[in-house]
Write a protein that holds these residues in place. Structure first.
Motif, PDB file in Angstrom:
ATOM      1  N   ILE A  59    -108.921 -65.345 134.701  1.00  0.00           N
ATOM      2  CA  ILE A  59    -109.957 -65.512 133.680  1.00  0.00           C
ATOM      3  C   ILE A  59    -109.378 -65.430 132.274  1.00  0.00           C
ATOM      4  CG2 ILE A  59    -112.003 -64.417 132.662  1.00  0.00           C
ATOM      5  CD1 ILE A  59    -112.867 -63.658 135.493  1.00  0.00           C
ATOM      6  N   THR A  60    -108.486 -64.483 132.052  1.00  0.00           N
ATOM      7  CA  THR A  60    -107.947 -64.278 130.703  1.00  0.00           C
ATOM      8  C   THR A  60    -106.929 -65.346 130.294  1.00  0.00           C
ATOM      9  OG1 THR A  60    -106.338 -62.721 131.652  1.00  0.00           O
ATOM     10  CG2 THR A  60    -108.336 -61.789 130.684  1.00  0.00           C
ATOM     11  N   ARG A  61    -106.578 -66.240 131.212  1.00  0.00           N
ATOM     12  CA  ARG A  61    -105.629 -67.315 130.895  1.00  0.00           C
ATOM     13  C   ARG A  61    -106.311 -68.678 130.756  1.00  0.00           C
ATOM     14  NH1 ARG A  61    -100.183 -66.631 132.330  1.00  0.00           N
ATOM     15  NH2 ARG A  61    -100.100 -68.715 133.211  1.00  0.00           N
ATOM     16  N   ILE A  62    -107.538 -68.781 131.211  1.00  0.00           N
ATOM     17  CA  ILE A  62    -108.242 -70.070 131.192  1.00  0.00           C
ATOM     18  C   ILE A  62    -108.646 -70.429 129.771  1.00  0.00           C
ATOM     19  CG2 ILE A  62    -110.360 -71.267 131.922  1.00  0.00           C
ATOM     20  CD1 ILE A  62    -110.192 -69.641 134.526  1.00  0.00           C
TER      21      ILE A  62
ATOM     22  N   CYS B 205    -108.664 -69.545 124.465  1.00  0.00           N
ATOM     23  CA  CYS B 205    -109.032 -68.908 125.735  1.00  0.00           C
ATOM     24  C   CYS B 205    -110.528 -68.601 125.770  1.00  0.00           C
ATOM     25  CB  CYS B 205    -108.244 -67.611 125.931  1.00  0.00           C
ATOM     26  SG  CYS B 205    -106.479 -67.873 126.213  1.00  0.00           S
ATOM     27  N   ILE B 206    -111.125 -68.701 126.957  1.00  0.00           N
ATOM     28  CA  ILE B 206    -112.561 -68.435 127.093  1.00  0.00           C
ATOM     29  C   ILE B 206    -112.872 -66.957 126.883  1.00  0.00           C
ATOM     30  CG2 ILE B 206    -112.961 -70.414 128.599  1.00  0.00           C
ATOM     31  CD1 ILE B 206    -112.928 -68.481 130.997  1.00  0.00           C
ATOM     32  N   ILE B 207    -111.892 -66.093 127.183  1.00  0.00           N
ATOM     33  CA  ILE B 207    -112.021 -64.653 126.931  1.00  0.00           C
ATOM     34  C   ILE B 207    -110.891 -64.249 125.998  1.00  0.00           C
ATOM     35  CG2 ILE B 207    -112.006 -62.343 127.945  1.00  0.00           C
ATOM     36  CD1 ILE B 207    -114.436 -63.957 128.779  1.00  0.00           C
ATOM     37  N   GLN B 208    -111.216 -63.550 124.931  1.00  0.00           N
ATOM     38  CA  GLN B 208    -110.205 -63.209 123.936  1.00  0.00           C
ATOM     39  C   GLN B 208    -110.108 -61.700 123.744  1.00  0.00           C
ATOM     40  OE1 GLN B 208    -111.261 -65.428 120.411  1.00  0.00           O
ATOM     41  NE2 GLN B 208    -110.637 -67.379 121.314  1.00  0.00           N
ATOM     42  N   ARG B 209    -108.920 -61.282 123.323  1.00  0.00           N
ATOM     43  CA  ARG B 209    -108.657 -59.873 122.979  1.00  0.00           C
ATOM     44  C   ARG B 209    -109.046 -58.924 124.113  1.00  0.00           C
ATOM     45  NH1 ARG B 209    -111.306 -62.278 119.123  1.00  0.00           N
ATOM     46  NH2 ARG B 209    -113.238 -61.151 119.608  1.00  0.00           N
ATOM     47  N   LEU B 210    -108.586 -59.252 125.324  1.00  0.00           N
ATOM     48  CA  LEU B 210    -108.890 -58.390 126.468  1.00  0.00           C
ATOM     49  C   LEU B 210    -107.645 -58.253 127.335  1.00  0.00           C
ATOM     50  CD1 LEU B 210    -111.327 -56.860 127.694  1.00  0.00           C
ATOM     51  CD2 LEU B 210    -111.679 -58.820 129.195  1.00  0.00           C
TER      52      LEU B 210
ATOM     53  N   LYS C 211    -108.200 -48.385 129.763  1.00  0.00           N
ATOM     54  CA  LYS C 211    -109.371 -48.419 128.879  1.00  0.00           C
ATOM     55  C   LYS C 211    -110.471 -49.281 129.479  1.00  0.00           C
ATOM     56  CE  LYS C 211    -110.733 -49.460 124.106  1.00  0.00           C
ATOM     57  NZ  LYS C 211    -110.264 -49.964 122.798  1.00  0.00           N
ATOM     58  N   ILE C 212    -110.067 -50.398 130.116  1.00  0.00           N
ATOM     59  CA  ILE C 212    -111.045 -51.286 130.740  1.00  0.00           C
ATOM     60  C   ILE C 212    -111.783 -50.564 131.855  1.00  0.00           C
ATOM     61  CG2 ILE C 212    -111.186 -53.229 132.368  1.00  0.00           C
ATOM     62  CD1 ILE C 212    -109.519 -54.841 130.557  1.00  0.00           C
TER      63      ILE C 212
END
Length: 372
Positions: free
Chosen positions: A237-240, A287-292, A297-298
């Motif tokens: 997800i974090t690479r798409i 990226c569709i998801i950023q700064r994650l 912490k997650i």
């Protein structure tokens, strides 16, 4: 054809050094120049008088003959050169560290954890020459009994399996790179996986999370719900990027990507709702998801989010992928389709979720009781 013979060279104190004689000469692995001799670092007594001397002679000659026979096989296969002194002295821990440095995402974290355990087990100076099947098996046994570097709990069997697989992968690569003469990885048995309780959310619990939201980390909310609607891993997800999301028709979308874990190229159909979760479309390269980034912490944020939503289950990000698989099977999607959607290479991997659904069915069968 190259012949390999075992010979002796007189040295001091009535002893002879054992060496192998190659004819014709082979390239020396250090200098590249033709050489006929490989000294084995072993000696025998020329005129043994003591029983211990005779026994040593017998053992040394048997070992030297074994090496000679193996070298003969090697040269017949075209392996014209014994392992160089430089290769033998290569630090395997440093080599492992270099391999770990080339990994990305959550896989990189696993490699770094495996590296820490390797250092705890063998120190920082483990040489290639020290690697034997017995040494590798000792590291395997260490992983099965040691504590986690993060807490005082014993490593789970599946965590130990993951770390040992990284070690075996490094062994395999070292053999390919010519650092190891033998494919030790193929001779060392791995750790068996242990079936675990895969935490997942019911549809009602997932709905509760959506309604509750989590203002402290909105990108995490987006990524988690997107995972529950698509079955994708965090690392994927974090690479798409937005350019990988294609509209096939009215309300029909698909993502073309390479799975980070399996390296398989996928064209994954996704719902319009899953795409809408992501918000307004941005540039194709964004990226569709950023700064994650994946971190403790997650997981802390996931636990806080679950608490606010009134959910008592222990959540990790992977729970959302489990949720996708379990809900799909519960709602009637056949296991073969679910397996393809998850990107599993083997159907047996998906069957773990089928067991969860079967258990739910058995529980449901006992809910209706008549007072007879």
């Amino acid at each position: 054809m190259i012949k390999v013979k075992l010979r002796k060279k007189p040295i001091t104190d009535g002893r002879s050094s054992l060496y192998l004689d190659y004819y014709p000469a082979i390239p020396h692995p250090d200098t590249g120049k033709p050489t006929r001799r490989e000294f084995l670092g072993m000696y025998v007594f020329d005129k043994p008088r003591k029983i211990l001397d005779k026994e040593q002679n017998k053992q040394m000659l048997e070992l030297a003959e074994t090496i000679r026979a193996q070298r003969q096989i090697d040269v017949q296969k075209g392996a014209y050169g014994f392992l160089s002194g430089k290769q033998k002295e290569t630090c395997f821990v440093k080599y492992f560290e270099e391999q770990a440095g080339m990994k990305t995402g959550s896989n990189a974290d696993n490699w770094q954890c495996a590296l820490l355990h390797l250092k705890n087990f063998a120190g920082s100076s483990l040489r290639v020459a020290d690697l034997t099947v017995k040494k590798c098996e000792a590291f395997r046994d260490y992983l099965l009994t040691t504590e986690s570097n993060r807490n005082e709990n014993k490593l789970s069997q599946n965590t130990a399996l993951s770390y040992f697989n990284k070690f075996k992968a490094a062994l395999k690569q070292a053999y390919k790179d010519g650092l190891l003469k033998d494919d030790i990885n193929a001779k060392v048995s791995g750790i068996k996986s242990e079936e675990t309780n895969r935490e997942y959310l019911t549809l009602q619990e997932l709905q509760a999370l959506v309604k509750t939201g989590f203002s402290k980390n909105p990108e995490l909310v987006k990524a988690a719900i997107f995972s529950a609607l698509t079955g994708l891993r965090f690392s994927d997800i974090t690479r798409i990027t937005w350019g990988q999301i294609r509209q096939l028709g009215e309300g029909e979308y698909a993502i073309q990507f390479t799975q980070q874990k399996t390296k398989g190229v996928e064209l994954l159909p996704v719902s319009a709702q899953a795409v809408s979760i992501l918000g307004n479309r941005k540039g194709d390269n964004e990226c569709i998801i950023q700064r994650l980034d994946y971190s403790t912490k997650i997981n802390n944020h996931l636990r806080l989010w679950a608490k606010e939503a009134g959910i008592k289950k222990h959540l990790t990000f992977h729970c959302f992928r489990h949720t996708y698989a379990t809900l799909q099977l519960t709602l009637g999607t056949d296991i073969y389709t679910v397996s393809k959607m998850l990107g599993h290479r083997e159907l047996k991997t998906t069957q773990i979720y089928a067991k969860i659904v079967d258990e739910k069915k058995r529980e449901a069968a006992s809910r209706i009781n008549l007072d007879i």
